[in-house]
Design a protein around this motif. Structure first.
Motif, PDB file in Angstrom:
ATOM      1  N   TRP A 511       0.840  -1.214   0.000  1.00  0.00           N
ATOM      2  CA  TRP A 511       0.000   0.000   0.000  1.00  0.00           C
ATOM      3  C   TRP A 511       0.872   1.260   0.000  1.00  0.00           C
ATOM      4  CZ3 TRP A 511       0.147   3.248   4.423  1.00  0.00           C
ATOM      5  CH2 TRP A 511      -0.733   4.336   4.405  1.00  0.00           C
ATOM      6  N   THR A 514       1.895   1.603  -3.756  1.00  0.00           N
ATOM      7  CA  THR A 514       0.911   1.724  -4.845  1.00  0.00           C
ATOM      8  C   THR A 514      -0.478   2.063  -4.297  1.00  0.00           C
ATOM      9  OG1 THR A 514      -0.182   0.565  -6.659  1.00  0.00           O
ATOM     10  CG2 THR A 514       0.473  -0.762  -4.775  1.00  0.00           C
ATOM     11  N   ASP A 515      -1.282   2.715  -5.157  1.00  0.00           N
ATOM     12  CA  ASP A 515      -2.653   3.104  -4.778  1.00  0.00           C
ATOM     13  C   ASP A 515      -3.714   2.242  -5.464  1.00  0.00           C
ATOM     14  OD1 ASP A 515      -1.812   5.138  -3.138  1.00  0.00           O
ATOM     15  OD2 ASP A 515      -1.881   6.671  -4.713  1.00  0.00           O
ATOM     16  N   PHE A 518      -6.606   0.916  -3.249  1.00  0.00           N
ATOM     17  CA  PHE A 518      -7.388   2.032  -2.709  1.00  0.00           C
ATOM     18  C   PHE A 518      -8.258   2.662  -3.805  1.00  0.00           C
ATOM     19  CE2 PHE A 518      -7.935   6.562  -1.678  1.00  0.00           C
ATOM     20  CZ  PHE A 518      -8.581   6.435  -0.463  1.00  0.00           C
ATOM     21  N   LYS A 519      -7.734   2.710  -5.026  1.00  0.00           N
ATOM     22  CA  LYS A 519      -8.513   3.237  -6.135  1.00  0.00           C
ATOM     23  C   LYS A 519      -9.734   2.359  -6.425  1.00  0.00           C
ATOM     24  CE  LYS A 519      -4.766   5.706  -8.500  1.00  0.00           C
ATOM     25  NZ  LYS A 519      -3.914   5.773  -9.706  1.00  0.00           N
ATOM     26  N   LYS A 577       0.660   9.506   3.063  1.00  0.00           N
ATOM     27  CA  LYS A 577      -0.263   8.643   2.317  1.00  0.00           C
ATOM     28  C   LYS A 577      -1.650   8.670   2.959  1.00  0.00           C
ATOM     29  CE  LYS A 577      -0.253   5.165  -0.833  1.00  0.00           C
ATOM     30  NZ  LYS A 577       0.450   5.093  -2.123  1.00  0.00           N
ATOM     31  N   ASP A 580      -3.352  12.044   2.300  1.00  0.00           N
ATOM     32  CA  ASP A 580      -3.833  12.187   0.923  1.00  0.00           C
ATOM     33  C   ASP A 580      -5.100  11.363   0.679  1.00  0.00           C
ATOM     34  OD1 ASP A 580      -3.528  12.907  -1.954  1.00  0.00           O
ATOM     35  OD2 ASP A 580      -3.254  10.733  -2.115  1.00  0.00           O
ATOM     36  N   GLN A 581      -5.076  10.102   1.104  1.00  0.00           N
ATOM     37  CA  GLN A 581      -6.242   9.238   0.883  1.00  0.00           C
ATOM     38  C   GLN A 581      -7.444   9.702   1.710  1.00  0.00           C
ATOM     39  OE1 GLN A 581      -4.842   5.223   1.578  1.00  0.00           O
ATOM     40  NE2 GLN A 581      -3.865   5.091  -0.446  1.00  0.00           N
TER      41      GLN A 581
END
Length: 682
Positions: A511, A514-515, A518-519, A577, A580-581
């Motif tokens: 995680w 990479t996103d 989450f995407k 991270k 941002d999320q």
């Protein structure tokens, strides 16, 4: 003139006195009640030739006589005149010797009533004379047999007269009916005489009732198999027959009787009695809703309208009569059976609605065709239900306003079971949609949104009936709310299932790099955001809050599982991270319309704690964190610190932080907390 027995002398006295009474009657108009008393006391004589009725006995009989003539002196005199003329007519024609019993019977068969009756009077007088001659001694067998024959002859006469009365509405001549009335009146006047019978007026009333029953019972009645409108047609014909009968009574029969008979009143009363008994009999045959309706409409409306009792041709006499009033318990029985049948009918119609949805929508996997306000997909379920109930209400309103209220309460009482029944059938039929086919899954969710909208519309529309049946409306509203909640929860559970595969990688080394997963979660949220926009409020608002709460909860849950700990100052990357999320989640749910604003600061708190370089700075951040989220536990705080740097937690370098946290928790427990979050994470 000489007479053979005291009985004949009595007749002579009666005749002579009757002639004198005509002179007295001419003075009655000026002498009022004195003349009435005089005329009354001259009506009857004892067998020894002396006037009957003096003192108290005379006054009592006078009062009784005036009661029968409505208590009006002038009217009483007229009645007296008519009665006396009848009596004079019969007495003047009494033969010296009576015919034989068989001959008198033959006269009765041939409708020679006057000749038969005067011979019967003569026979009665002869027997009286013989009885007086015998005195106290035992009568001869021949005399006893004559008395029996006379008694039987009187019964035959009564049977003949009642037969004529019973069929008088058909083709009986006015002259014959007038003679019947005269004989009955004469027998009433002679009541108590030896050899006579009592209850002639009662027998006449019974004959009228039998005649009415025979006439109205002959009204055509189809079977329900031959004619679906059998009852409505029959009741219409019954009302028509009753009007025709009473019109004939008014125009033809009333003038054939003396006023004391109250002919119209008697026939109306007999019609009332028949209708009441007939309706009770018909009620046992009724099984269909339309027939219960026909019976209620007849008894409450048609019977009292110009179709029957209010018929202009029956006025003004009918206005003086009491209208038909069915016993309260019987009318209540009809209404209750109507409502029970209506509930069964409504249940059948509701089952048909579900069947139509199954056959035309679920089975064919049809997309909803109706879009309300160019935004909300909706089915026709609520429209169909509203039309059905409005139809029942309108029909019952035509009968009676109180019945409409009762019907509405019955409808809403039956309707409250529909949401549960619908949910069971709906869930069973579309459970197979949740497979690998993406289109089926989308259709499954669209159906849920559609029926949420439909039942919300149903609930809103039912508010108009709150004034009539508030309790039933409340119970229906509760059932609709329960169904909407279940449909929302089903959508939420499906959302949980769809993001489950992607949340496992959150808060891991992968995680951090990479996103992708989450995407995928964001994509699922956006999909359900679309469902929220297609959903009516208030469920739309509640569903947006549900999605927001669950998405945040699942995200934080992964952080508390201690799956990964930042090393080598990677906590800065982890904090960035998360920040941002979290901003993406906050923006998305704000657009969705979530009102859970108290969740927004949580991500900021966590990212700030995680990015701190030393423990003292963490201690400074704890007061605001604990104040906003007081249900966080020591274990959960330790998990957050583990993600920041597990080496610090392992070597107990954070003991001052934990101690400070414990103190803050103790103070926070003394306050009332509006929200909970961490306590829901297990």
């Amino acid at each position: 003139m000489t007479f053979c027995c005291p009985c004949m002398r009595t007749l002579a006295c009666f005749h002579s006195q009757a002639e004198d009474d005509d002179v007295d009657d001419d003075k009655a108009k000026n002498e009022d009640e004195k003349v009435v008393l005089k005329n009354f006391t001259s009506l009857r004589f004892k067998t020894d030739g002396t006037p009957e009725g003096s003192g108290e006995e005379t006054r009592n009989r006078k009062r009784d006589w005036m009661d029968r003539t409505n208590g009006t002196p002038q009217k009483a005199v007229e009645e007296r005149k008519n009665s006396q003329r009848v009596s004079d007519s019969f007495i003047s024609n009494i033969p010296h010797k009576a015919l034989s019993v068989s001959e008198i019977n033959e006269l009765l068969k041939n409708d020679s009533l006057k000749e038969a009756y005067v011979n019967l009077l003569c026979l009665r007088q002869e027997i009286q004379c013989e009885r007086q001659a015998v005195g106290e001694t035992t009568p001869l067998v021949e005399l006893t047999n004559k008395e029996k024959e006379l008694s039987q002859l009187c019964k035959t006469l009564r049977k003949k007269l009642t037969d004529i009365v019973q069929h008088s509405c058909n083709s009986t001549s006015k002259k014959l009916l007038n003679l019947v009335a005269c004989i009955i009146q004469e027998e009433e006047n002679r009541e108590g005489d030896p050899g006579g019978m009592r209850g002639w007026m009662d027998a006449w009333k019974a004959a009228v009732k039998d005649g009415v029953t025979e006439t109205l019972k002959g009204v055509h009645l189809d079977s329900c198999e031959d004619n679906t409108s059998w009852l409505a047609v029959h009741l219409g014909l019954l009302g028509k027959a009753m009007v025709e009968l009473l019109e004939k009574v008014k125009t033809e029969l009333v003038t054939s009787y003396p006023p004391s008979f109250h002919v119209f009143d008697t026939y109306v009363s007999s019609c009332h009695e028949f209708v009441e008994e007939h309706l009770k009999e018909l009620l046992g045959k009724v099984t269909e809703l339309k027939d219960y309706y026909s019976m209620l409409d007849f008894t409450i409306n048609s019977y009292h309208s110009e179709k029957i009792l209010g018929r202009p041709s029956l006025q003004p006499e009918m206005k003086e009569q009491k209208a038909l009033v069915l016993p309260d318990d019987f009318l209540e029985e009809i209404k209750q059976k109507y409502c029970n049948c209506l509930q069964k009918r409504l249940q059948t119609l509701l089952n048909n609605i579900i069947k139509v949805e199954h056959d035309d929508v679920w089975k064919k996997k049809e997309m909803p065709q109706n879009i309300e306000d160019e935004r909300f997909p909706i089915s026709e379920i609520h429209i169909d239900i509203l039309k059905i109930i409005a139809g029942f209400a309108e029909n019952s309103r035509k009968v009676d306003g109180n019945l409409e209220k009762r019907v509405l309460c019955c409808c809403l009482g039956a309707l409250k079971h529909f949401p549960k029944r619908f949910k069971e059938e709906f869930s069973e039929q579309i459970s197979s949609f949740l497979g690998s086919d993406v289109l089926d899954c989308c259709l499954w969710a669209t159906y849920h949104v559609t029926y949420i909208n439909s039942f919300i519309s149903l609930k809103e529309a039912m508010e108009c009936y709150r004034g009539s049946c508030p309790d039933e409306e409340d119970r229906l509203g509760m059932e609709v709310d329960r169904l909407v909640l279940q449909l929302r929860q089903a959508l939420l559970e499906q959302f949980k299932a769809q993001i489950e595969p992607y949340k496992e990688s959150l808060m891991t080394k992968k995680w951090l790099k990479t996103d992708d997963d989450f995407k995928e979660i964001i994509n699922r949220i956006e999909t359900y955001f679309g469902y929220t926009k297609s959903m009516k409020s208030p469920p739309a608002q509640s569903f947006a809050n549900d999605l927001h709460y669950h998405a945040v909860k699942e995200y934080i849950s992964e952080l508390l599982k201690e799956k990964y700990s930042c090393k080598g100052r990677k906590n800065d990357l982890g904090a960035a991270k998360i920040k941002d999320q979290w901003d993406q989640l906050r923006k998305l749910f704000t657009e969705m319309g979530s009102t859970l604003n108290w969740l927004h600061p949580l991500g900021d708190h966590l990212s700030t704690i995680i990015e701190q370089k030393n423990e003292k700075d963490i201690k400074k951040l704890l007061p605001s964190f604990v104040e906003n989220y007081p249900d966080i536990s020591k274990k959960q705080l330790s998990a957050i610190l583990y993600f920041r740097d597990r080496s610090i937690v392992r070597y107990s370098k954070l003991r001052p932080v934990i101690r400070h946290f414990t103190e803050l928790k103790q103070n926070s427990e003394k306050k009332n907390h509006e929200h909970t979050f961490f306590s829901d994470i297990k």
